[in-house]
Structures are given as C-alpha cells and as structure tokens.
Enzyme design. Structure first.
Site, PDB file in Angstrom:
ATOM      1  N   ASN A 136      12.823   6.672  -1.221  1.00  0.00           N
ATOM      2  CA  ASN A 136      13.489   6.609   0.085  1.00  0.00           C
ATOM      3  C   ASN A 136      14.078   5.220   0.398  1.00  0.00           C
ATOM      4  O   ASN A 136      14.150   4.801   1.538  1.00  0.00           O
ATOM      5  CB  ASN A 136      12.547   7.107   1.186  1.00  0.00           C
ATOM      6  CG  ASN A 136      11.267   6.308   1.239  1.00  0.00           C
ATOM      7  OD1 ASN A 136      11.131   5.299   0.535  1.00  0.00           O
ATOM      8  ND2 ASN A 136      10.330   6.706   2.074  1.00  0.00           N
ATOM      9  N   LYS A 145      13.707  -1.004  -2.444  1.00  0.00           N
ATOM     10  CA  LYS A 145      12.871  -0.445  -3.500  1.00  0.00           C
ATOM     11  C   LYS A 145      13.628  -0.323  -4.826  1.00  0.00           C
ATOM     12  O   LYS A 145      14.867  -0.298  -4.837  1.00  0.00           O
ATOM     13  CB  LYS A 145      12.348   0.930  -3.054  1.00  0.00           C
ATOM     14  CG  LYS A 145      11.450   0.867  -1.806  1.00  0.00           C
ATOM     15  CD  LYS A 145      10.884   2.240  -1.479  1.00  0.00           C
ATOM     16  CE  LYS A 145       9.947   2.170  -0.279  1.00  0.00           C
ATOM     17  NZ  LYS A 145       9.272   3.476  -0.027  1.00  0.00           N
ATOM     18  N   HIS A 176      11.477  -0.023   2.350  1.00  0.00           N
ATOM     19  CA  HIS A 176      10.302  -0.100   3.219  1.00  0.00           C
ATOM     20  C   HIS A 176      10.678  -0.985   4.402  1.00  0.00           C
ATOM     21  O   HIS A 176      11.357  -2.003   4.231  1.00  0.00           O
ATOM     22  CB  HIS A 176       9.115  -0.740   2.487  1.00  0.00           C
ATOM     23  CG  HIS A 176       8.039  -1.160   3.448  1.00  0.00           C
ATOM     24  ND1 HIS A 176       7.112  -0.276   3.942  1.00  0.00           N
ATOM     25  CD2 HIS A 176       7.789  -2.354   4.054  1.00  0.00           C
ATOM     26  CE1 HIS A 176       6.320  -0.913   4.801  1.00  0.00           C
ATOM     27  NE2 HIS A 176       6.715  -2.176   4.890  1.00  0.00           N
ATOM     28  N   TYR A 212      -0.064  -0.818   0.638  1.00  0.00           N
ATOM     29  CA  TYR A 212      -0.180   0.616   0.926  1.00  0.00           C
ATOM     30  C   TYR A 212      -1.652   1.035   1.032  1.00  0.00           C
ATOM     31  O   TYR A 212      -2.021   2.137   0.620  1.00  0.00           O
ATOM     32  CB  TYR A 212       0.543   1.433  -0.149  1.00  0.00           C
ATOM     33  CG  TYR A 212       2.064   1.406  -0.037  1.00  0.00           C
ATOM     34  CD1 TYR A 212       2.705   1.507   1.197  1.00  0.00           C
ATOM     35  CD2 TYR A 212       2.862   1.313  -1.172  1.00  0.00           C
ATOM     36  CE1 TYR A 212       4.091   1.501   1.297  1.00  0.00           C
ATOM     37  CE2 TYR A 212       4.261   1.305  -1.084  1.00  0.00           C
ATOM     38  CZ  TYR A 212       4.862   1.408   0.155  1.00  0.00           C
ATOM     39  OH  TYR A 212       6.237   1.402   0.254  1.00  0.00           O
ATOM     40  N   GLU A 245       2.800  -8.370   6.927  1.00  0.00           N
ATOM     41  CA  GLU A 245       3.581  -8.053   5.729  1.00  0.00           C
ATOM     42  C   GLU A 245       4.449  -9.234   5.304  1.00  0.00           C
ATOM     43  O   GLU A 245       4.597  -9.511   4.112  1.00  0.00           O
ATOM     44  CB  GLU A 245       4.439  -6.806   5.982  1.00  0.00           C
ATOM     45  CG  GLU A 245       3.573  -5.557   6.123  1.00  0.00           C
ATOM     46  CD  GLU A 245       4.365  -4.282   6.396  1.00  0.00           C
ATOM     47  OE1 GLU A 245       5.601  -4.345   6.531  1.00  0.00           O
ATOM     48  OE2 GLU A 245       3.717  -3.226   6.477  1.00  0.00           O
TER      49      GLU A 245
HETATM   50  P1  ADP Z   1       7.016   4.722   5.516  1.00  0.00           P
HETATM   51  O1  ADP Z   1       7.533   4.067   4.250  1.00  0.00           O
HETATM   52  O2  ADP Z   1       8.073   5.577   6.173  1.00  0.00           O
HETATM   53  O3  ADP Z   1       6.368   3.745   6.482  1.00  0.00           O
HETATM   54  P2  ADP Z   1       4.363   5.671   4.645  1.00  0.00           P
HETATM   55  O4  ADP Z   1       3.767   4.336   4.988  1.00  0.00           O
HETATM   56  O5  ADP Z   1       3.670   6.906   5.117  1.00  0.00           O
HETATM   57  O6  ADP Z   1       5.882   5.785   5.102  1.00  0.00           O
HETATM   58  O7  ADP Z   1       4.441   5.806   3.058  1.00  0.00           O
HETATM   59  C1  ADP Z   1       4.794   4.703   2.257  1.00  0.00           C
HETATM   60  C2  ADP Z   1       5.674   5.185   1.134  1.00  0.00           C
HETATM   61  O8  ADP Z   1       4.930   6.052   0.277  1.00  0.00           O
HETATM   62  C3  ADP Z   1       6.863   6.028   1.593  1.00  0.00           C
HETATM   63  O9  ADP Z   1       7.975   5.235   1.969  1.00  0.00           O
HETATM   64  C4  ADP Z   1       7.161   6.837   0.354  1.00  0.00           C
HETATM   65  O10 ADP Z   1       7.893   6.091  -0.607  1.00  0.00           O
HETATM   66  C5  ADP Z   1       5.760   7.082  -0.193  1.00  0.00           C
HETATM   67  N1  ADP Z   1       5.197   8.369   0.266  1.00  0.00           N
HETATM   68  C6  ADP Z   1       4.679   8.643   1.491  1.00  0.00           C
HETATM   69  N2  ADP Z   1       4.256   9.921   1.562  1.00  0.00           N
HETATM   70  C7  ADP Z   1       4.508  10.475   0.349  1.00  0.00           C
HETATM   71  C8  ADP Z   1       4.310  11.781  -0.232  1.00  0.00           C
HETATM   72  N3  ADP Z   1       3.763  12.780   0.463  1.00  0.00           N
HETATM   73  N4  ADP Z   1       4.726  11.979  -1.514  1.00  0.00           N
HETATM   74  C9  ADP Z   1       5.265  10.972  -2.231  1.00  0.00           C
HETATM   75  N5  ADP Z   1       5.467   9.725  -1.743  1.00  0.00           N
HETATM   76  C10 ADP Z   1       5.106   9.489  -0.481  1.00  0.00           C
END
Ligand code: ADP
Length: 153
Positions: free
Chosen positions: A112, A9, A115, A49, A126
C-alpha cells in the site's frame, strides 16, 4: 508545528512512485525536513510494527518491507500528522478513496505504497526511531506567508 514520518515502501520504489509521493506532500504545502534511503532490519520492523507481531501475516509484511531499501521522510506543517495520514488513505488500497495515495496507486492491503504516522504521539516516537536529530532540519520556509494566515502560524 507538527512533524510526521512517511516511509515510502519497497513496492512504491520498484514501481517508480518516489517522486509522485514526495510531489503530493510538497504540493499540499508541507515542508520536507528530513529524507534518506535506508535498509530496514528485522529489529526495527519488530519495533515499528509491534502491534502486528502476533498476526499470521507479520512475516510477510516484514519480508515485503526489506526487499529493497525504503525512503524515510519527515514532513512538517500545522496539523501535519492528520493531513499526511488522510492523504495516504485507508490501509487497504482497494478501499482507500480515489485521490488518496493508496486509493490512486494501490490495489492491496499489504502493498500500500507508504506508511504514515497515525497520531502526534506516534509521530514523535517514529521520527526518533528512524532519524537522529542531526538528520532533521528546522530551516525557515520563505513562502510561509503564502501558505498560512498570520494568525495560523
Ligand atoms: P497502516 O499502515 O494503515 O497504519 P496497520 O498499522 O494496521 O496499517 O498495518 C501496517 C501495515 O501492515 C499495513 O500498511 C500493511 O502494509 C500491512 N498489513 C496490515 N494488515 C494486513 C493484512 N491483513 N494483510 C497483509 N498486510 C497487512
């Protein structure tokens, strides 16, 4: 063997972690089969997303994913989808275990680092979303007999 998608990211790119992330998957024994830098768009993020589009923070996530180009990678190995997803750690960097990529480099839910695909089915969809077939390389890995036993391959 499975293939899975990793997106490094914008936050990780700004913080200088491209090499660190790639190094972790290489050290594990996964094979890099595709890699490129690309600028994500509104359109691709709405698709990628789709499960988050209705959430209040969706615009924030989208903006954060478009601040700079990202690096998309395809990693291959037995159980690669599970391995890579586990190595990323929990979504929230504050809760992710130390030793995982998010646990070591993130203190945020949103920022974070990477992905990773969460299921074999999603990994296929994907990879098709971010790569065309000419960008995925199925070359022989010459150290394969040092990575796996004969009966595992
Ligand atoms: P992951 O990336 O762990 O598979 P998700 O698919 O739930 O998680 O979410 C996609 C991305 O959206 C996350 O990696 C994060 O960057 C962002 N995200 C998810 N939940 C939140 C939240 N509550 N607040 C802000 N950003 C979020």
């Amino acid at each position: 063997m499975e293939k899975t998608l990793v997106i490094i990211k914008p936050g990780a790119i700004q913080r200088g972690f491209i090499g660190e992330v790639i190094h972790r998957f290489e050290r594990k024994g996964l094979q890099l089969c595709g890699i490129k830098m690309m600028q994500l768009t509104d359109e691709i993020l709405v698709e990628h997303y789709a499960h988050l589009v209705q959430r209040p923070f969706f615009k924030r996530i989208k903006d954060s994913m478009m601040i700079t180009p990202v690096i998309v990678c395809c990693w291959k190995g037995i159980d690669a989808v599970h391995i890579v997803h586990e190595m990323a750690g929990k979504t929230n960097g504050r809760e992710a275990s130390i030793g995982t990529i998010r646990g070591d480099f993130s203190v945020s839910v949103q920022e974070n680092i990477i992905h990773t695909s969460d299921t074999v089915e999603n990994a296929k969809a994907e990879l098709d979303r971010f790569f065309n077939e000419k960008e995925i390389f199925d070359f022989d890995q010459h150290n394969i007999n040092f990575l796996y036993a004969n009966d595992e391959i």
